[in-house]
Design a protein around this motif. Sequence first.
Motif, PDB file in Angstrom:
ATOM      1  N   GLY A   1       0.816  -1.207   0.000  1.00 49.56           N
ATOM      2  CA  GLY A   1       0.000   0.000   0.000  1.00 49.56           C
ATOM      3  C   GLY A   1       0.849   1.256   0.000  1.00 49.56           C
ATOM      4  O   GLY A   1       0.542   2.230  -0.692  1.00 49.56           O
TER       5      GLY A   1
ATOM      6  N   GLN B   1       0.939   4.066  -2.883  1.00 48.15           N
ATOM      7  CA  GLN B   1       0.635   5.461  -2.572  1.00 48.15           C
ATOM      8  C   GLN B   1       1.680   6.402  -3.150  1.00 48.15           C
ATOM      9  O   GLN B   1       1.364   7.534  -3.553  1.00 48.15           O
ATOM     10  CB  GLN B   1       0.520   5.657  -1.057  1.00 48.15           C
ATOM     11  CG  GLN B   1       0.039   7.043  -0.643  1.00 48.15           C
ATOM     12  CD  GLN B   1      -1.301   7.395  -1.279  1.00 48.15           C
ATOM     13  OE1 GLN B   1      -2.261   6.645  -1.201  1.00 48.15           O
ATOM     14  NE2 GLN B   1      -1.369   8.544  -1.933  1.00 48.15           N
ATOM     15  N   GLU B   2       2.925   5.967  -3.218  1.00 46.12           N
ATOM     16  CA  GLU B   2       3.964   6.796  -3.832  1.00 46.12           C
ATOM     17  C   GLU B   2       3.615   7.115  -5.285  1.00 46.12           C
ATOM     18  O   GLU B   2       3.739   8.256  -5.734  1.00 46.12           O
ATOM     19  CB  GLU B   2       5.307   6.071  -3.761  1.00 46.12           C
ATOM     20  CG  GLU B   2       5.861   5.924  -2.355  1.00 46.12           C
ATOM     21  CD  GLU B   2       7.087   5.025  -2.297  1.00 46.12           C
ATOM     22  OE1 GLU B   2       7.631   4.847  -1.197  1.00 46.12           O
ATOM     23  OE2 GLU B   2       7.507   4.496  -3.348  1.00 46.12           O
TER      24      GLU B   2
ATOM     25  N   GLY C   1       0.382   9.280  -5.568  1.00 45.63           N
ATOM     26  CA  GLY C   1       0.647  10.676  -5.239  1.00 45.63           C
ATOM     27  C   GLY C   1       1.160  11.447  -6.447  1.00 45.63           C
ATOM     28  O   GLY C   1       0.758  12.597  -6.686  1.00 45.63           O
TER      29      GLY C   1
ATOM     30  N   ARG D   1      -6.993   4.084  -4.496  1.00 43.84           N
ATOM     31  CA  ARG D   1      -6.469   5.067  -3.536  1.00 43.84           C
ATOM     32  C   ARG D   1      -7.274   5.056  -2.245  1.00 43.84           C
ATOM     33  O   ARG D   1      -6.720   5.134  -1.145  1.00 43.84           O
ATOM     34  CB  ARG D   1      -6.500   6.466  -4.149  1.00 43.84           C
ATOM     35  CG  ARG D   1      -5.951   7.546  -3.230  1.00 43.84           C
ATOM     36  CD  ARG D   1      -6.363   8.925  -3.680  1.00 43.84           C
ATOM     37  NE  ARG D   1      -5.947   9.936  -2.726  1.00 43.84           N
ATOM     38  CZ  ARG D   1      -6.588  10.223  -1.604  1.00 43.84           C
ATOM     39  NH1 ARG D   1      -7.691   9.548  -1.273  1.00 43.84           N
ATOM     40  NH2 ARG D   1      -6.147  11.161  -0.789  1.00 43.84           N
TER      41      ARG D   1
ATOM     42  N   VAL E   1      -6.313   2.011  -0.216  1.00 40.28           N
ATOM     43  CA  VAL E   1      -4.987   2.183   0.390  1.00 40.28           C
ATOM     44  C   VAL E   1      -5.064   3.163   1.554  1.00 40.28           C
ATOM     45  O   VAL E   1      -4.496   2.925   2.626  1.00 40.28           O
ATOM     46  CB  VAL E   1      -3.970   2.662  -0.663  1.00 40.28           C
ATOM     47  CG1 VAL E   1      -2.662   3.063  -0.004  1.00 40.28           C
ATOM     48  CG2 VAL E   1      -3.722   1.557  -1.692  1.00 40.28           C
ATOM     49  N   ALA E   2      -5.761   4.278   1.350  1.00 41.98           N
ATOM     50  CA  ALA E   2      -5.839   5.314   2.386  1.00 41.98           C
ATOM     51  C   ALA E   2      -6.488   4.792   3.667  1.00 41.98           C
ATOM     52  O   ALA E   2      -6.133   5.226   4.767  1.00 41.98           O
ATOM     53  CB  ALA E   2      -6.609   6.518   1.857  1.00 41.98           C
TER      54      ALA E   2
END
Length: 251
Positions: A44, A48-49, A52, A198, A201-202
């Motif tokens: 995750g 996220q990298e 972003g 997203r 993951v968040a």
Amino acid sequence: MPAPLAVTALRRHLPASRLAPFLAEAGGDPDLSLALYQWNIQVGGAIQEVLGIVEVAVRHAIDEQLRVWNPTRGVEYHSKIRYTADWTTMPAAPLAGVLAEPLTQARRYAAKAAAKRNSNPHHLRCNQPITHDDIVSQLSFGVWCKMLPSDPKKQGLQRLWKHALGAAFPHVGPDAASVNVTPEQLVYSRLDRLHNLRNRVAHMEPLLHSNIPARLTDAMAVLGYISPETRDWCGGMSRVTEVNNTRPARK
């Protein structure tokens, strides 16, 4: 695998409901379930990298085009209203309807951020006014999806794509032609899938059954539609494939 003492402690202090999907995937093996939970956190983070970078690139590409498009609306329709490049202040149709609630929320968040930095005399932007960029940065990933026409019947958004947002994704044409869909449908579908990922993951939701390689393909494709150079840079630094390949499995 986590050490035995760690397994005992984590099973005690992590909610059973949180671990349940991992325990089921592990066939009831507590050691493997925690190893899968650890992998879930790590993959995750790697995702996220990339997300972003995608979010910032999409946001900037769309903002650039809306800054050009918004001032043309009053002139084109011979309206007395004179829209400006700051589309967050007075968005023309159809943005006005799509963004009514998101912009209200973004302004509220921007005001909170400004109050926080104003309380710190050493902040580089202490007592500086709220800017267009402050508002844009507070709009969520999902808002950019809402600007795209998910359905040909959404004529307002179709016009917005034709006259503005299509230019934000100048390299989408060949990919869309290869799969026999319209460019706007392809961008929307890829961004919508990335938005859903997203959110998972968040909230640290299980990624056990997510098609991570396919979502990485979506991310690289969207970046490529905007800038092949940005896509290549992101792809070169991405850890997603490497981390995804470390997923623990039953022996």
